[in-house]
Design a protein around this motif. Sequence first.
Motif, short mmCIF file in Angstrom:
data_model
loop_
_atom_site.label_atom_id
_atom_site.label_comp_id
_atom_site.label_asym_id
_atom_site.label_seq_id
_atom_site.Cartn_x
_atom_site.Cartn_y
_atom_site.Cartn_z
N ALA A 30 -6.05 12.96 -10.53
CA ALA A 30 -6.78 14.10 -11.08
C ALA A 30 -5.98 15.41 -10.98
O ALA A 30 -6.52 16.48 -11.29
CB ALA A 30 -8.11 14.25 -10.35
N ASN A 31 -4.73 15.31 -10.53
CA ASN A 31 -3.86 16.48 -10.37
C ASN A 31 -4.40 17.51 -9.37
O ASN A 31 -4.07 18.70 -9.44
CB ASN A 31 -3.60 17.17 -11.72
N GLN A 32 -5.24 17.02 -8.44
CA GLN A 32 -5.72 17.89 -7.36
C GLN A 32 -4.68 18.00 -6.25
O GLN A 32 -4.65 18.98 -5.52
CB GLN A 32 -7.03 17.34 -6.79
N LEU A 33 -3.84 16.97 -6.15
CA LEU A 33 -2.75 16.96 -5.17
C LEU A 33 -1.47 16.54 -5.89
O LEU A 33 -1.52 15.89 -6.94
CB LEU A 33 -3.05 15.99 -4.02
N GLU A 34 -0.35 16.89 -5.29
CA GLU A 34 0.96 16.50 -5.83
C GLU A 34 1.73 15.71 -4.76
O GLU A 34 1.65 16.04 -3.57
CB GLU A 34 1.78 17.73 -6.21
N ALA A 35 2.46 14.69 -5.19
CA ALA A 35 3.36 13.98 -4.30
C ALA A 35 4.69 14.71 -4.26
O ALA A 35 5.23 15.10 -5.30
CB ALA A 35 3.57 12.55 -4.78
N VAL A 36 5.21 14.95 -3.07
CA VAL A 36 6.47 15.68 -2.92
C VAL A 36 7.46 14.81 -2.14
O VAL A 36 7.09 13.84 -1.50
CB VAL A 36 6.26 17.03 -2.20
N MET A 83 0.86 -1.18 0.00
CA MET A 83 0.00 0.00 0.00
C MET A 83 0.90 1.23 0.00
O MET A 83 1.41 1.64 1.04
CB MET A 83 -0.93 0.01 1.22
N PRO A 84 1.15 1.82 -1.19
CA PRO A 84 2.02 3.00 -1.27
C PRO A 84 1.50 4.15 -0.43
O PRO A 84 0.28 4.33 -0.27
CB PRO A 84 2.00 3.35 -2.76
N ARG A 85 2.43 4.94 0.11
CA ARG A 85 2.11 6.15 0.85
C ARG A 85 2.77 7.34 0.16
O ARG A 85 3.84 7.19 -0.44
CB ARG A 85 2.61 6.06 2.30
N TYR A 86 2.14 8.49 0.27
CA TYR A 86 2.68 9.67 -0.38
C TYR A 86 2.60 10.86 0.57
O TYR A 86 1.63 11.01 1.32
CB TYR A 86 1.88 10.02 -1.64
N LEU A 87 3.62 11.69 0.52
CA LEU A 87 3.55 13.00 1.17
C LEU A 87 2.95 13.94 0.14
O LEU A 87 3.51 14.14 -0.94
CB LEU A 87 4.95 13.46 1.57
N VAL A 88 1.77 14.48 0.44
CA VAL A 88 1.01 15.20 -0.58
C VAL A 88 0.59 16.59 -0.11
O VAL A 88 0.43 16.85 1.08
CB VAL A 88 -0.26 14.41 -1.00
N ALA A 89 0.41 17.46 -1.10
CA ALA A 89 -0.12 18.80 -0.86
C ALA A 89 -0.66 19.31 -2.19
O ALA A 89 -0.36 18.75 -3.26
CB ALA A 89 0.96 19.73 -0.33
N SER A 90 -1.45 20.35 -2.14
CA SER A 90 -1.96 20.96 -3.38
C SER A 90 -0.90 21.89 -3.95
O SER A 90 0.01 22.35 -3.26
CB SER A 90 -3.25 21.73 -3.10
N SER A 91 -1.06 22.19 -5.25
CA SER A 91 -0.12 23.12 -5.88
C SER A 91 -0.22 24.50 -5.24
O SER A 91 0.79 25.20 -5.09
CB SER A 91 -0.38 23.20 -7.38
N ALA A 92 -1.42 24.90 -4.83
CA ALA A 92 -1.59 26.21 -4.17
C ALA A 92 -0.81 26.25 -2.86
O ALA A 92 -0.17 27.26 -2.54
CB ALA A 92 -3.07 26.48 -3.93
#
Length: 300
Positions: free
Chosen positions: A254-260, A164-173
């Motif tokens: 959907a490109n609502q969030l980005e993985a960083v 089960m992959p995990r991602y550190l995510v946030a929006s581009s804004a």
Amino acid sequence: MSKLPDFEGLAIFAKVVELRSFAAAAAELTLSKATVSKAVTRLEERLGARLFNRTSRRLALTDAGRSLADRATQLLADGEAAENEALAQSAAPRGLVRLAVPMTYGTNVVAPLLPEFLAAYPDVAIDLNLSDATIDLIGEGYDAAIRIASLPDSSLIARRLCAMPRYLVASSAYLERWGRPTHPMHLARHRCLAYAYQLTPGLWQFSNAAGEQASVRPAGPLRVNNGEALLPMLLAGLGIADLPDFIVGKALAANQLEAVMTDWWQAPSGVYLVTPPGGPRPARVTALIEFLATKLSKKP
């Protein structure tokens, strides 16, 4: 006298009464004639009365034997019926299965699978507990659970179904306003959204391919006990969070969030089926476990 009746002796006595023969009872029970004789003698000694008048050609009940025969016969019949019922239940899936599953995973992934299972096994019912809290399977009487974690050692039997992959995510804004972290230490100046049921609550532990490790105590405006509750904050550009694919996968696609910070990760996570230790499982539990294992091992 011991606290428990001599059930074995009573059952053997009932079989001798039924067949009117020690030898015939021994043959049907696949015991030696000596064992049958000793069991009846033991029962007679326990009760302080003879149960049979025995000669080389004839076997007859005494008054004490006649008084005991009906109850012993009923006891044998009840025991056989109880055993046959238990064997039937273990052979054919039937009855209630208690299953504990994390809230969002259960709602979005497990629950949609259950109509197919219940159609295939109409005599099985499921008590589905949806909670992100770690359920005490043994103490609370659950047959199985699905857990999504880097599973710690325990006395439970664990079966890994898939990663089960995990991602550190946030929006581009958010990233435009607060910057894009490239190292765990950068998170000290970010609005981190926390999940209460992480393996190490209040501590994010990262590592990378070079073997470096870093720990961060996230600080931010929201801490929740269900990961999906963080999505509105993330989509509104108000924080950054570490969450599994089944919660943020659609928003990423959907490109609502980005993985960083993708070259750093927390402990690998997986989907596990866990069950209490013990002997053979009822058929209803095995049926559900195998069904879920087949279905969920195909999930990304």
